[in-house]
Scaffold this active site. Structure first.
Site, mmCIF file in Angstrom:
data_model
loop_
_atom_site.group_PDB
_atom_site.id
_atom_site.type_symbol
_atom_site.label_atom_id
_atom_site.label_comp_id
_atom_site.label_asym_id
_atom_site.label_seq_id
_atom_site.Cartn_x
_atom_site.Cartn_y
_atom_site.Cartn_z
ATOM 1 N N HIS A 58 52.259 52.053 30.046
ATOM 2 C CA HIS A 58 52.868 53.382 29.884
ATOM 3 C C HIS A 58 53.283 53.518 28.415
ATOM 4 C CE1 HIS A 58 56.258 56.265 30.247
ATOM 5 N NE2 HIS A 58 55.715 56.671 31.380
ATOM 6 N N ASP A 83 58.001 45.388 32.201
ATOM 7 C CA ASP A 83 58.347 46.778 32.498
ATOM 8 C C ASP A 83 58.236 46.924 34.020
ATOM 9 O OD1 ASP A 83 58.145 49.438 33.189
ATOM 10 O OD2 ASP A 83 56.742 49.977 31.601
ATOM 11 N N GLN A 136 57.682 50.634 37.891
ATOM 12 C CA GLN A 136 56.927 50.964 39.113
ATOM 13 C C GLN A 136 56.936 49.822 40.121
ATOM 14 O OE1 GLN A 136 55.980 53.909 39.761
ATOM 15 N NE2 GLN A 136 55.959 54.881 37.754
ATOM 16 N N LYS A 152 63.396 55.881 40.137
ATOM 17 C CA LYS A 152 62.132 55.589 40.821
ATOM 18 C C LYS A 152 62.364 54.750 42.072
ATOM 19 C CE LYS A 152 59.436 55.734 36.548
ATOM 20 N NZ LYS A 152 58.931 57.108 36.575
ATOM 21 N N CYS A 174 51.528 59.761 30.978
ATOM 22 C CA CYS A 174 52.120 58.999 29.856
ATOM 23 C C CYS A 174 51.400 57.665 29.679
ATOM 24 C CB CYS A 174 53.621 58.786 30.044
ATOM 25 S SG CYS A 174 54.534 60.316 30.184
HETATM 26 N N1 C6P Z 1 56.640 56.889 34.600
HETATM 27 C C1 C6P Z 1 55.367 58.520 35.844
HETATM 28 O O1 C6P Z 1 55.182 59.637 36.338
HETATM 29 P P1 C6P Z 1 61.752 56.225 32.481
HETATM 30 O O2 C6P Z 1 61.206 57.561 32.099
HETATM 31 O O3 C6P Z 1 62.465 55.570 31.338
HETATM 32 O O4 C6P Z 1 62.522 56.236 33.740
HETATM 33 O O5 C6P Z 1 60.466 55.311 32.826
HETATM 34 C C2 C6P Z 1 59.455 55.151 31.878
HETATM 35 C C3 C6P Z 1 58.323 54.382 32.476
HETATM 36 C C4 C6P Z 1 58.063 53.108 31.992
HETATM 37 N N2 C6P Z 1 57.091 52.349 32.529
HETATM 38 C C5 C6P Z 1 56.349 52.776 33.545
HETATM 39 C C6 C6P Z 1 55.313 51.862 34.127
HETATM 40 C C7 C6P Z 1 56.566 54.058 34.079
HETATM 41 O O6 C6P Z 1 55.824 54.467 35.104
HETATM 42 C C8 C6P Z 1 57.553 54.885 33.518
HETATM 43 C C9 C6P Z 1 57.763 56.293 34.009
HETATM 44 C C10 C6P Z 1 56.699 58.207 35.205
HETATM 45 O O7 C6P Z 1 54.492 57.670 35.856
HETATM 46 C C11 C6P Z 1 57.141 59.286 34.285
HETATM 47 S S1 C6P Z 1 56.110 59.417 32.863
#
Ligand code: C6P
Length: 418
Positions: A135, A212, A215, A238, A376
C-alpha cells in the site's frame, strides 16, 4: 486463509452470523431502497453497537483529559485509556504495554518508524526492502526517509499470482539492507505473506522487520512475538473500531533507542529552554492530547472480536472468499487480480471492456458497496497492467446471500454493457 488440513475430519468452527449482523446497526439500512450489501470492509469495517455506545458513554459521562488532572473524571479517563493499552497488548501478545503506542492508524505508525528509527540506522547507500504488493502507506514514508538520508528503496517483485517468492526475497537481503517493511496481507490482492519465515530470513542477517498489519488484524489472530515482528502497525477502523486511531507495536529495545517523532505535551519529563528530558515508553511517542474516545472505541472493538471464535472468523471469511471466487469465474470476461494460494477475505477483479468505476456505480445502484480504483496500491495496478480493479472485501457479518446479490449485480452490469 486456507483451512487447515485436518478440518475435514474436525467439526468446523462456525459463527452465528445473524446474531453478529444484529450487533451492527448500519446493516439494517437501505441504499437506493434496497438492503445494503457492504463489501468494502478492507477500506473500513462497520461498527458494532457496543463500540458506538462505549464512545458515546465516554463523552456523556467521563470526558476529560488524561494523565493530567487529579480530579475524578481525569483519573477515570486515564484508567479507561490505559486499560485499552493492556487489551491491545493481549490482542497481539506483546510482551509489555510499553511496546504499545497509540497512533492515528497504520499510516502514522509506519511514518513514526520511518522518521524516528530509520535515520538512526542508515548511512547513504544502505537499503530499505519492501515488496511489490505494498500500500502507498508502506512505500511513500520510506521514499521520504530515503530522500533525507541517502538510503535506497529496494523492491521484491511479485509473481503473476500476486505472491512474494521467498527465495527472491532472501536474495534481496544484503549487508546493505537495514530494514524490511512488508504488508502481512495485501489490501489490493488479498495475498497473505508468509511473515514468519520472511522475518526469520531477515533476522538471520540481523535486519529488523516492520509489518504493516492493517489488513491482517481483522482476519487473522496476530501474535507479534510468534511472528518475531520488530514493529507491527494496525488501524482500529479496519477491525470494527473507530477511525483516527491505531497501534504501533515496537520491541522495547528498539523503541528505547529512538528519539521522539513529535514533541509536545505528555511526552516529556521536564522542559526548560535549555533542555528537555523525554517521558518513558510508551508516552514519549504520544505527544499532545490523544484520541481518547477513539482509544476507548478500539478497546471495545478488541473486546468484541475477542468474544468471537477467531478460527470461526477465518473459516467463515474463507468460505465467502471461495464462494465469491467460484462465482466470479463463471461471469464472462472476469479476470481475477491476485490468485495467491494463501488469501484473506479480499478479492480484486476486472471485467474485460468495462471500466471498474462503471461496475462500481451499477453495483451501488443495486445497494452493493464495493471499492473501485487503485486501492492506494498503484504499483500493484501497474504490475497487472490495469488502471484499477473492483474489490470486494469480506467481514464477519457478510453472508452467502450477499455474494448471490453481488452475482446478480454483476449480471446486471453485463446486461447494461452488452
Ligand atoms: N487501506 C483500503 O481501502 P490507514 O489509512 O492508516 O488506516 O491504513 C493505511 C493502510 C496501510 N496498509 C494497508 C495494507 C492498507 O490496506 C491501508 C488502508 C484502505 O485498502 C484505505 S486506502
Amino acid at each position: 486463509m486456507s483451512p487447515r488440513a485436518d478440518t475435514a475430519t474436525m467439526a468446523k468452527p462456525s459463527l452465528d452470523v445473524n446474531r453478529i449482523r444484529s450487533d451492527f446497526p448500519i446493516l439494517s439500512r437501505t441504499v437506493h431502497a434496497l438492503p445494503l450489501v457492504y463489501l468494502d470492509n478492507a477500506a473500513t469495517t462497520q461498527k458494532p453497537e457496543s463500540v458506538i455506545d462505549a464512545m458515546s458513554t465516554y463523552y456523556r459521562s467521563v470526558n476529560s483529559n488524561i494523565h493530567r488532572g487529579v480530579h475524578a473524571l481525569s483519573e477515570e479517563a486515564t484508567e479507561a485509556y490505559e486499560n485499552v493499552r493492556e487489551l491491545a497488548r493481549q490482542f497481539i501478545n506483546a510482551a509489555s504495554t510499553r511496546e504499545i503506542i497509540f497512533v492515528r492508524g497504520t499510516t502514522e505508525g509506519i511514518n513514526l518508524v520511518a522518521s524516528a528509527f530509520v535515520p538512526t540506522i542508515v548511512q547513504p547507500g544502505d537499503e530499505i526492502l519492501i515488496t511489490g504488493l505494498e500500500h502507498h502507506s508502506n512505500i511513500v514514508p520510506w521514499q521520504l526517509v530515503c530522500g533525507q538520508t541517502g538510503a535506497t528503496l529496494r523492491v521484491v517483485p511479485i509473481s503473476d499470482e500476486g505472491e512474494v517468492r521467498i527465495d527472491e526475497f532472501a536474495r534481496k537481503l544484503t549487508p546493505r539492507t537495514k530494514l524490511v517493511a512488508i504488508a502481512h496481507v495485501s489490501n489490493a490482492l488479498g495475498t497473505v505473506n508468509p511473515m514468519k519465515s520472511m522475518v526469520a530470513h531477515a533476522h538471520e542477517r540481523g535486519i529488523p522487520v516492520l509489518i504493516d498489519g492493517a489488513q491482517a488484524v481483522p482476519h487473522i489472530q496476530v501474535d507479534v512475538r510468534d511472528l518475531g515482528a520488530d514493529f507491527y502497525a494496525f488501524s482500529a477502523h479496519k477491525m470494527y473500531g473507530p477511525t483516527g486511531v491505531g497501534v504501533l507495536y515496537g520491541k522495547v529495545e528498539l523503541l528505547e533507542r529512538m528519539t521522539p517523532y513529535q514533541g509536545g505535551g505528555d511526552m516529556i519529563k521536564s522542559v526548560s529552554f535549555e533542555r528537555t528530558t523525554y517521558n518513558d515508553l510508551p508516552y514519549k511517542f504520544e505527544a499532545g492530547t490523544p484520541n481518547i474516545a477513539g482509544v476507548i472505541g478500539l478497546g471495545e472493538a478488541i473486546r468484541y472480536l475477542s468474544r468471537l471464535d477467531r478460527a470461526a472468523i477465518e473459516h467463515h471469511e474463507h468460505e465467502l472468499l471461495e464462494q465469491c471466487t467460484s462465482m466470479l469465474k463463471e461471469i464472462e470476461g472476469v479476470r481475477l487480480i491476485g490468485t495467491a494460494r494463501e488469501k484473506a477475505g479480499v478479492i480484486s477483479f476486472v471485467i474485460e471492456g468495462i471500466h471498474p468505476h462503471d461496475i462500481g456505480t451499477i453495483l451501488d445502484q443495486q445497494g452493493i458497496a464495493v471499492r473501485t480504483g487503485h486501492h492506494c496500491a498503484q504499483p500493484v495496478m501497474e504490475r497487472f497492467g490495469v488502471p484499477a480493479t473492483v474489490r470486494a472485501s469480506f467481514a464477519i457479518y457478510n453472508t452467502a446471500e450477499e455474494i448471490d446479490r453481488l452475482k446478480t449485480g454483476l449480471l446486471k452490469v453485463r446486461e447494461v454493457f452488452g
